[in-house]
Design a protein around this motif. Sequence first.
Motif, PDB file in Angstrom:
ATOM      1  N   HIS A 167       0.866  -1.171   0.000  1.00 34.30           N
ATOM      2  CA  HIS A 167       0.000   0.000   0.000  1.00 34.30           C
ATOM      3  C   HIS A 167       0.906   1.225   0.000  1.00 34.30           C
ATOM      4  O   HIS A 167       1.552   1.531   1.016  1.00 34.30           O
ATOM      5  CB  HIS A 167      -0.876  -0.037   1.256  1.00 34.30           C
ATOM      6  N   PRO A 168       1.027   1.955  -1.116  1.00 29.07           N
ATOM      7  CA  PRO A 168       1.995   3.048  -1.169  1.00 29.07           C
ATOM      8  C   PRO A 168       1.569   4.260  -0.355  1.00 29.07           C
ATOM      9  O   PRO A 168       0.382   4.546  -0.232  1.00 29.07           O
ATOM     10  CB  PRO A 168       2.058   3.386  -2.666  1.00 29.07           C
ATOM     11  N   TYR A 169       2.562   4.940   0.184  1.00 32.70           N
ATOM     12  CA  TYR A 169       2.303   6.235   0.803  1.00 32.70           C
ATOM     13  C   TYR A 169       1.884   7.219  -0.283  1.00 32.70           C
ATOM     14  O   TYR A 169       2.401   7.198  -1.396  1.00 32.70           O
ATOM     15  CB  TYR A 169       3.563   6.743   1.494  1.00 32.70           C
ATOM     16  N   ASN A 170       0.922   8.093   0.033  1.00 35.80           N
ATOM     17  CA  ASN A 170       0.550   9.156  -0.902  1.00 35.80           C
ATOM     18  C   ASN A 170      -0.106  10.281  -0.112  1.00 35.80           C
ATOM     19  O   ASN A 170      -0.449  10.122   1.049  1.00 35.80           O
ATOM     20  CB  ASN A 170      -0.379   8.625  -2.001  1.00 35.80           C
ATOM     21  N   ARG A 171      -0.273  11.416  -0.759  1.00 29.34           N
ATOM     22  CA  ARG A 171      -0.777  12.602  -0.054  1.00 29.34           C
ATOM     23  C   ARG A 171      -2.293  12.630   0.058  1.00 29.34           C
ATOM     24  O   ARG A 171      -2.847  13.528   0.695  1.00 29.34           O
ATOM     25  CB  ARG A 171      -0.277  13.873  -0.752  1.00 29.34           C
ATOM     26  N   HIS A 172      -2.998  11.675  -0.537  1.00 36.26           N
ATOM     27  CA  HIS A 172      -4.456  11.720  -0.579  1.00 36.26           C
ATOM     28  C   HIS A 172      -5.117  10.946   0.560  1.00 36.26           C
ATOM     29  O   HIS A 172      -6.157  11.349   1.066  1.00 36.26           O
ATOM     30  CB  HIS A 172      -4.967  11.176  -1.919  1.00 36.26           C
ATOM     31  N   TYR A 173      -4.543   9.842   0.953  1.00 35.44           N
ATOM     32  CA  TYR A 173      -5.130   9.042   2.033  1.00 35.44           C
ATOM     33  C   TYR A 173      -4.036   8.206   2.683  1.00 35.44           C
ATOM     34  O   TYR A 173      -3.069   7.798   2.038  1.00 35.44           O
ATOM     35  CB  TYR A 173      -6.247   8.128   1.509  1.00 35.44           C
ATOM     36  N   LYS A 174      -4.191   7.980   3.975  1.00 36.91           N
ATOM     37  CA  LYS A 174      -3.209   7.176   4.715  1.00 36.91           C
ATOM     38  C   LYS A 174      -3.519   5.694   4.605  1.00 36.91           C
ATOM     39  O   LYS A 174      -2.622   4.848   4.614  1.00 36.91           O
ATOM     40  CB  LYS A 174      -3.208   7.591   6.191  1.00 36.91           C
ATOM     41  N   ARG A 175      -4.806   5.411   4.460  1.00 34.40           N
ATOM     42  CA  ARG A 175      -5.238   4.016   4.464  1.00 34.40           C
ATOM     43  C   ARG A 175      -6.470   3.909   3.568  1.00 34.40           C
ATOM     44  O   ARG A 175      -7.501   4.528   3.836  1.00 34.40           O
ATOM     45  CB  ARG A 175      -5.573   3.602   5.902  1.00 34.40           C
ATOM     46  N   ILE A 188      -5.922 -12.037  -0.580  1.00 33.56           N
ATOM     47  CA  ILE A 188      -4.527 -11.629  -0.469  1.00 33.56           C
ATOM     48  C   ILE A 188      -4.140 -11.735   1.008  1.00 33.56           C
ATOM     49  O   ILE A 188      -4.858 -11.253   1.878  1.00 33.56           O
ATOM     50  CB  ILE A 188      -4.324 -10.197  -0.993  1.00 33.56           C
ATOM     51  N   GLU A 189      -3.011 -12.347   1.293  1.00 30.04           N
ATOM     52  CA  GLU A 189      -2.702 -12.725   2.669  1.00 30.04           C
ATOM     53  C   GLU A 189      -2.231 -11.566   3.546  1.00 30.04           C
ATOM     54  O   GLU A 189      -2.522 -11.526   4.744  1.00 30.04           O
ATOM     55  CB  GLU A 189      -1.642 -13.826   2.674  1.00 30.04           C
ATOM     56  N   ALA A 190      -1.470 -10.638   2.961  1.00 32.60           N
ATOM     57  CA  ALA A 190      -0.853  -9.594   3.787  1.00 32.60           C
ATOM     58  C   ALA A 190      -0.772  -8.290   3.016  1.00 32.60           C
ATOM     59  O   ALA A 190      -0.811  -8.274   1.780  1.00 32.60           O
ATOM     60  CB  ALA A 190       0.539 -10.023   4.239  1.00 32.60           C
ATOM     61  N   CYS A 191      -0.647  -7.182   3.766  1.00 32.64           N
ATOM     62  CA  CYS A 191      -0.493  -5.862   3.152  1.00 32.64           C
ATOM     63  C   CYS A 191       0.562  -5.083   3.923  1.00 32.64           C
ATOM     64  O   CYS A 191       0.535  -5.034   5.157  1.00 32.64           O
ATOM     65  CB  CYS A 191      -1.820  -5.111   3.155  1.00 32.64           C
ATOM     66  N   LEU A 192       1.487  -4.473   3.179  1.00 34.08           N
ATOM     67  CA  LEU A 192       2.548  -3.667   3.755  1.00 34.08           C
ATOM     68  C   LEU A 192       2.218  -2.193   3.541  1.00 34.08           C
ATOM     69  O   LEU A 192       1.946  -1.778   2.416  1.00 34.08           O
ATOM     70  CB  LEU A 192       3.893  -3.963   3.078  1.00 34.08           C
ATOM     71  N   PHE A 193       2.237  -1.414   4.621  1.00 30.97           N
ATOM     72  CA  PHE A 193       1.949   0.017   4.534  1.00 30.97           C
ATOM     73  C   PHE A 193       3.258   0.791   4.514  1.00 30.97           C
ATOM     74  O   PHE A 193       4.043   0.718   5.465  1.00 30.97           O
ATOM     75  CB  PHE A 193       1.089   0.461   5.720  1.00 30.97           C
ATOM     76  N   SER A 194       3.468   1.520   3.428  1.00 25.51           N
ATOM     77  CA  SER A 194       4.674   2.321   3.296  1.00 25.51           C
ATOM     78  C   SER A 194       4.441   3.718   3.852  1.00 25.51           C
ATOM     79  O   SER A 194       3.349   4.271   3.736  1.00 25.51           O
ATOM     80  CB  SER A 194       5.092   2.403   1.831  1.00 25.51           C
ATOM     81  N   GLU A 195       5.474   4.310   4.434  1.00 30.69           N
ATOM     82  CA  GLU A 195       5.369   5.645   5.019  1.00 30.69           C
ATOM     83  C   GLU A 195       6.241   6.655   4.288  1.00 30.69           C
ATOM     84  O   GLU A 195       6.474   7.751   4.794  1.00 30.69           O
ATOM     85  CB  GLU A 195       5.762   5.595   6.501  1.00 30.69           C
ATOM     86  N   ALA A 196       6.725   6.300   3.103  1.00 32.35           N
ATOM     87  CA  ALA A 196       7.598   7.213   2.368  1.00 32.35           C
ATOM     88  C   ALA A 196       7.223   7.203   0.894  1.00 32.35           C
ATOM     89  O   ALA A 196       6.795   6.174   0.358  1.00 32.35           O
ATOM     90  CB  ALA A 196       9.057   6.795   2.543  1.00 32.35           C
TER      91      ALA A 196
END
Length: 333
Positions: A167-175, A188-196
């Motif tokens: 899940h890419p970081y972006n300026r529109h939504y955090k999640r 889908i088994e897992a999701c990685l949240f990026s902060e950059a």
Amino acid sequence: MDHISFIQNTLDLSVSVKEKSWLLTDGTLVIYHSRGVVEFVPSLDFTSNRAVVLSSGVHGNETSPIELLDTIIEDIQSGKLSLTQPCLFIYGHPAATHQHTRFIDTNLNRLFSGYQTPDDSVVEVALANRLMESVDRFFTKHDAQEKWHLDLHCAIRSSQHYTFAIHPYNRHYKRSDPLLRFLSQSKIEACLFSEAPASTFSWYSAEHHGAHAATVELGKVAKMGENDLTLLADFEKELRHFISHDSHTDNEKVISSVIEYQVTRSIMKHSEQFEFHFPSDLANFTQFNENELLAEDEGVKYRAQRGGESVVFPNAKVENGHRACLLVQKIEN
């Protein structure tokens, strides 16, 4: 393309590609924009608040998503699958697929930070420009309430999660809750949240168009024709449902089954002295305890941070200046 498969048409590099369009028997407009880029627009009888980009083959040797999307494209053309929203299908790097390699000159999925001046010595720069332009044109044309981009990949190594998403970081939504709902429904088994911020294809659509976007990893790399797509049946079933049903029916609350991780940092390769302190075939999501040595580069030692970290996408052979791995920690809900 109306007589042979999208894969065959795209991979036949001996034949030039010119933009053309035609109508399917159900009224769907097909626009073949350029090599590997085809758009389907349902007839005017359909109204949708969603526009969807589905890309694959950004890394040429990651072939299962290419084959998966090809079966969907064939069923749209034959009338077996009817769309309810405009869809743009992208087959990213056919020249690399031809050579059974990840890329030709440099990693294409590190070039989507924005348009660059073409470099004759790096074929991927002009290709990235063309793909970004295709996405820009599609989302401008279909200014839907919901824009989506699923960039489909597969990992070059085994993984403790056979499927997972970034899940890419972006300026529109955090999640993106709609995205997480789709990931859960498609198993889908897992999701990685990026902060950059990143320079990946999915990040580009999220950042510049506010799209619900993700890089989706579907299993492990194999040669074209040797992929077991039955292992991706849950994902394919949900994806087909997603593009062929009214988006208003997808708003019910779903208890997510997706295991969530936070990206804590990236380890970058700075020199040819870079080395990992674990086996080269280490599986994605292998856990390291706090202070365990992970890597070393020009005398700098990288150790697992407080609470321990799991390693994803380790690759010591990347170019200098590129990411050698992601480090993540599980989010405890």
